[in-house]
Design a protein around this motif. Structure first.
Motif, PDB file in Angstrom:
ATOM      1  N   GLU A  16      34.297  45.497  21.770  1.00 45.35           N
ATOM      2  CA  GLU A  16      34.999  46.552  22.501  1.00 45.35           C
ATOM      3  C   GLU A  16      34.966  47.823  21.668  1.00 45.35           C
ATOM      4  O   GLU A  16      35.138  47.771  20.441  1.00 45.35           O
ATOM      5  CB  GLU A  16      36.466  46.156  22.753  1.00 45.35           C
ATOM      6  N   HIS A  33      31.859  41.306  11.518  1.00 44.23           N
ATOM      7  CA  HIS A  33      33.180  40.682  11.449  1.00 44.23           C
ATOM      8  C   HIS A  33      33.789  40.865  10.051  1.00 44.23           C
ATOM      9  O   HIS A  33      34.995  41.121   9.913  1.00 44.23           O
ATOM     10  CB  HIS A  33      33.047  39.197  11.787  1.00 44.23           C
ATOM     11  N   GLU A  36      32.899  33.272  13.726  1.00 44.55           N
ATOM     12  CA  GLU A  36      33.333  32.165  12.878  1.00 44.55           C
ATOM     13  C   GLU A  36      32.336  31.016  12.921  1.00 44.55           C
ATOM     14  O   GLU A  36      32.047  30.386  11.893  1.00 44.55           O
ATOM     15  CB  GLU A  36      34.719  31.688  13.336  1.00 44.55           C
ATOM     16  N   VAL A  81      34.997  37.052  17.949  1.00 47.46           N
ATOM     17  CA  VAL A  81      35.528  36.464  16.718  1.00 47.46           C
ATOM     18  C   VAL A  81      35.171  34.984  16.658  1.00 47.46           C
ATOM     19  O   VAL A  81      34.765  34.459  15.601  1.00 47.46           O
ATOM     20  CB  VAL A  81      37.056  36.656  16.634  1.00 47.46           C
ATOM     21  N   LEU A  82      35.294  34.297  17.792  1.00 47.70           N
ATOM     22  CA  LEU A  82      34.958  32.872  17.837  1.00 47.70           C
ATOM     23  C   LEU A  82      33.500  32.640  17.457  1.00 47.70           C
ATOM     24  O   LEU A  82      33.185  31.760  16.637  1.00 47.70           O
ATOM     25  CB  LEU A  82      35.236  32.327  19.243  1.00 47.70           C
ATOM     26  N   GLN A  84      35.230  46.811  17.868  1.00 45.73           N
ATOM     27  CA  GLN A  84      36.108  45.686  17.552  1.00 45.73           C
ATOM     28  C   GLN A  84      35.625  44.455  18.298  1.00 45.73           C
ATOM     29  O   GLN A  84      35.246  44.523  19.472  1.00 45.73           O
ATOM     30  CB  GLN A  84      37.551  46.003  17.950  1.00 45.73           C
ATOM     31  N   LEU A  85      35.640  43.311  17.618  1.00 49.75           N
ATOM     32  CA  LEU A  85      35.227  42.071  18.260  1.00 49.75           C
ATOM     33  C   LEU A  85      36.284  41.612  19.255  1.00 49.75           C
ATOM     34  O   LEU A  85      37.487  41.696  18.997  1.00 49.75           O
ATOM     35  CB  LEU A  85      35.009  40.977  17.218  1.00 49.75           C
ATOM     36  N   THR A  86      35.825  41.111  20.392  1.00 52.71           N
ATOM     37  CA  THR A  86      36.728  40.451  21.336  1.00 52.71           C
ATOM     38  C   THR A  86      37.094  39.080  20.779  1.00 52.71           C
ATOM     39  O   THR A  86      36.565  38.636  19.754  1.00 52.71           O
ATOM     40  CB  THR A  86      36.050  40.287  22.701  1.00 52.71           C
ATOM     41  N   ASP A  87      37.982  38.394  21.459  1.00 51.51           N
ATOM     42  CA  ASP A  87      38.341  37.041  21.015  1.00 51.51           C
ATOM     43  C   ASP A  87      37.113  36.143  20.978  1.00 51.51           C
ATOM     44  O   ASP A  87      36.942  35.330  20.054  1.00 51.51           O
ATOM     45  CB  ASP A  87      39.403  36.445  21.938  1.00 51.51           C
ATOM     46  N   LEU A  88      36.249  36.260  21.985  1.00 50.57           N
ATOM     47  CA  LEU A  88      35.025  35.456  22.003  1.00 50.57           C
ATOM     48  C   LEU A  88      34.063  35.906  20.897  1.00 50.57           C
ATOM     49  O   LEU A  88      33.341  35.088  20.328  1.00 50.57           O
ATOM     50  CB  LEU A  88      34.351  35.548  23.375  1.00 50.57           C
TER      51      LEU A  88
END
Length: 330
Positions: free
Chosen positions: A51, A15, A68, A64-65, A58-62
């Motif tokens: 993805e 990330h 974090e 990235v979540l 690239q990180l998906t939204d999940l």
């Protein structure tokens, strides 16, 4: 759901850095190993975290979540480790330190021997890195502490989230073939006609040396670029040129090399870098104090007063210290 801390650390680095290759480099793994572990993390959580975008991931939204939350989880683990160490009656701690050659050979043997004698429960493991890379490895959580250098003419860029404790001040000297410089001291300008052996300009040492030569009005002919002081001095002994060497580097000096005091004041500060959240870590404080003591016994302690350079002191580095404010752990 069983989340692996090493895999979370890999996710965090991906990330931060954007590529598996960069994350692997930061963590000192192969790219394929990181890729395999991240794939396993995806299976562990049961959802897509990445993805493929061409050659990048690239990180998906999940993803990235989770990355974090990984920051919070890993910070909590460090705080828990610290609390257990401080609460424990017997200190049994393993720390990993970033080092480079002259520190590993000139300072750590005495320091770690003393530490093992006084605090046998503290185990310090070392990992040799380029001096330019050690602070970043601490910031990223790969190392617990690292040795870093600031040159008097070229201080390093300091990363947020890190603190430092000064442990030693080294003076730099001219290392020349035996008999090449008959005087007890020499300026860089007086060495202008000699060929030079220096670290590459991308290295902190190499850049600081070039700045010093330029400040002395020297257009140096650099015939050889080598990373280590020991290698440079071996080439000096063979008559291939002259170089600069630090106090700790003198432990690596081979026969056939004269060490001459420099009329140009050039020093470097050796510090221990650590994460701000580790400032209360008792074991870390003990390691720093032990290293400071070892440095002081070698005449390069951070509080050593410096006399006016004396030509008679040439070749006796212990007589040529410099003052510095001693930075303490909070």
């Amino acid at each position: 759901m069983d989340l692996s801390l090493p895999r979370l650390r890999m996710l965090r680095e991906l990330h931060r850095r954007g590529t598996i290759t960069a994350a692997a480099t930061a963590l000192h793994y192969t790219a394929s190993a990181v890729s395999q572990q991240l794939a396993q993390l995806e299976r562990d959580v049961g959802t897509r975290l990445f993805e493929r975008r061409g050659r990048r991931v690239q990180l998906t939204d999940l993803g990235v979540l989770l990355a974090e939350h990984a920051e919070e989880i890993l910070a909590s683990v460090e705080r828990a480790t610290l609390a257990l160490e401080e609460a424990g009656e017997t200190m049994a701690v393993k720390l990993t330190a970033g080092v480079w050659a002259s520190v590993a050979s000139g300072l750590l043997p005495d320091a770690l021997t003393a530490l093992a004698r006084t605090h046998p429960g503290i185990e310090v493991r070392t990992r040799e890195l380029a001096p330019e890379d050690t602070a970043g490895a601490v910031r990223d959580g790969v190392l617990d502490l690292s040795f870093v250098i600031d040159y008097s003419n070229y201080p390093m860029t300091w990363a947020p989230g890190l603190e430092r404790a000064v442990v030693a001040i080294e003076r730099l000297y001219a290392a020349v073939p035996a008999g090449a410089v008959p005087s007890a001291s020499v300026t860089l300008a007086e060495l202008a006609e000699h060929r030079w052996i220096l670290a590459p300009s991308r290295a902190h040492f190499g850049h600081a040396a070039r700045l010093a030569l330029q400040a002395g009005g020297v257009q140096a002919q650099i015939d050889h670029e080598v990373e280590e002081q020991a290698t440079a001095m071996a080439m000096v002994a063979a008559g291939l040129g002259v170089t600069l060497v630090s106090d700790l580097g003198l432990a690596l000096r081979p026969p056939g090399v004269d060490v001459v005091a420099l009329g140009d004041a050039l020093t470097r500060t050796v510090s221990v870098a650590y994460r701000t959240g580790s400032a209360r870590r008792a074991a870390l404080s003990l390691v720093i104090d032990t290293v400071r003591t070892a440095a002081a016994e070698k005449g390069i302690g951070a509080g050593t007063p410096v006399p006016t350079p004396d030509p008679a002191a040439a070749g006796r580095p212990e007589d040529l210290g410099v003052p510095a404010d001693r930075l303490e752990l909070s």
